[in-house]
Design an enzyme around this catalytic site. Sequence first.
Site, short mmCIF file in Angstrom:
data_model
loop_
_atom_site.label_atom_id
_atom_site.label_comp_id
_atom_site.label_asym_id
_atom_site.label_seq_id
_atom_site.Cartn_x
_atom_site.Cartn_y
_atom_site.Cartn_z
N LYS A 80 -70.63 33.04 -65.81
CA LYS A 80 -69.62 34.10 -65.89
C LYS A 80 -68.30 33.48 -65.43
CE LYS A 80 -67.28 37.02 -64.16
NZ LYS A 80 -65.80 37.07 -64.32
N GLU B 24 -68.92 28.68 -52.68
CA GLU B 24 -67.81 27.73 -52.48
C GLU B 24 -66.53 28.56 -52.47
OE1 GLU B 24 -68.89 24.74 -55.57
OE2 GLU B 24 -69.82 23.88 -53.80
N CYS C 147 -58.34 24.53 -53.79
CA CYS C 147 -58.87 25.06 -52.53
C CYS C 147 -58.78 24.05 -51.40
CB CYS C 147 -60.33 25.47 -52.73
SG CYS C 147 -61.31 24.14 -53.45
N GLU D 146 -55.05 32.36 -47.17
CA GLU D 146 -54.92 31.42 -48.28
C GLU D 146 -53.89 31.96 -49.29
OE1 GLU D 146 -58.22 31.11 -51.04
OE2 GLU D 146 -57.98 28.95 -51.08
#
Length: 504
Positions: free
Chosen positions: A194, A269, A303, A409
Amino acid sequence: MSATSGTPTAPDAPPTRLFVNGAWREGGDGSYPVVDPSTERIVGRAPEASAADVEAAVAAARAAFDGWSRTSPAERAAVLDRIADVLLARNDDFVPLLQAETGATIRVASAMQVPVAAERFRRYARGALEPGVSALVPQPVAATPLAAGGLTSAVAARRPVGVVGCITSYNFPIVNLAGKLAPALAAGNTVVAKPAPQDPLGCLKLGEVFEEAGAPPGIFNVVTGSGATTGAALVASPDVDMISFTGSTAVGRRIAADGGHTMKRMLLELGGKGAGIVLEDADLRAAVAAIGSAWSFHSGQICTAPTRVLVHESRHDEVVAALAAYAAALTVGDPLSPDTVVGPVISALHRDRVEGYIAGALAEGARLVCGGTRKEHADGFPVFPDTGFYVAPTLLADVTPAMTIAREEVFGPVVVVIPFRDEEEAIAIANSTEFGLYDYVFSADTARAYALAARLRTGHVGINTAQRNMEAPFGGFKQSGVGRDGGSYGLQAYSEVQAVIWAC
Ligand code: NAD
């Protein structure tokens, strides 16, 4: 245009199709537009999978599992190698599509997508085969004496988990998926993917590669659509054994909770807020080059970037000046120009979010050193095109660890600088967020940097480098994730340990 998935597409082209059980089908809930972040034009339409589509994909993966999990490692390796061959042969088909849907610079779209994805398939073709390296080789367990006499002997064998739902983020669509797909298939699992809704066309096109490589139907299926419907249906399905997820911490938490009802295995993750610790003895040129490349690469949508630059107070002003000079030299703008380093971010929504973080930081007392606006006219910055979701590379100083910009973030080209007095303070600041994905230490004294690394609550520490090592274990501490992949850790992640015990 391909006769199969329907990619690449144009605004008026029919939607691409879902890849289920080795065949192409329309999305049961219609389709939605995919937008080029640099031109804001529609570049195609992706299918919106219905609950029935997800169910069909999971059923196909389940049906294919028995046969695929019993193929020999050599057969699996041959399929993975053929996938890598076809991918590389079709690189030119993929590059324009991936570039348009992600807004990546042409350099990143050419070098960092298909070649890296193909390398992942090659790596796990080898992984399926190598005795002693492969986590799938049974490990002997010490014989145990029985009270009644005799012994039991045992091996710890690794078995595939089953049907794996791979839910991925938008930043490197093919690479993020291949990093899951290749080890999962090598270990004998089957997959329902997905991809992120913003840029799913390249991942759908992977279905064509599987067809051309002669992969067995059902081992790889792709369903596209929103996280709230398509993604959630995959997580809820009782016939999915594992979710391998790359994305934000907020969505990771939700998936962990939802998948807990069916006790799914999880590889998560998640987000990061990396600290780049610059000690007083660091080679500043090398440190700024490493931090600057991570800051600008793919418009900061990575990331692992050191987005919090922690600098010894004695070098603070030098580092701020050097980073500002680095940003001023970056070519920002048209991703199709070979000179461009920084292109747009993925969407208007995300640009607004990044700008919101910058505005919030200024309101909390941070100082804008450079960037911060959509259209930067000063100090030699280019004027961006009128269209496109651009954010100028932004550097903020006078930031404190308590500010929102130092804790959350941003996932854009935004870096903050925070001074520290000594190592203790640097460690405390580095460890002060909920994240623990990737930190960096820059120092002339590698032994000192290595000792400092042991005190950082993070999955990775780069010493004097921002380069990755693809054989190293990859994953996060704290709320940056659960589990590890990378190298042979990838095979372990997609397998379960089974003890087989016999009397002897
Ligand atoms: P996101 O969390 O918004 O979406 C990721 C995926 O989850 C998408 O496919 C989305 O449709 C799906 N999703 C959303 N809600 C869902 C739900 N309720 N159930 C199931 N699926 C759902 O992330 P993004 O914006 O695509 O990517 C950026 C994030 O990814 C950043 O936080 C970044 O740090 C992270 N990231 C982490 C790594 C890593 O390896 N740790 C690598 C790349 C990106």
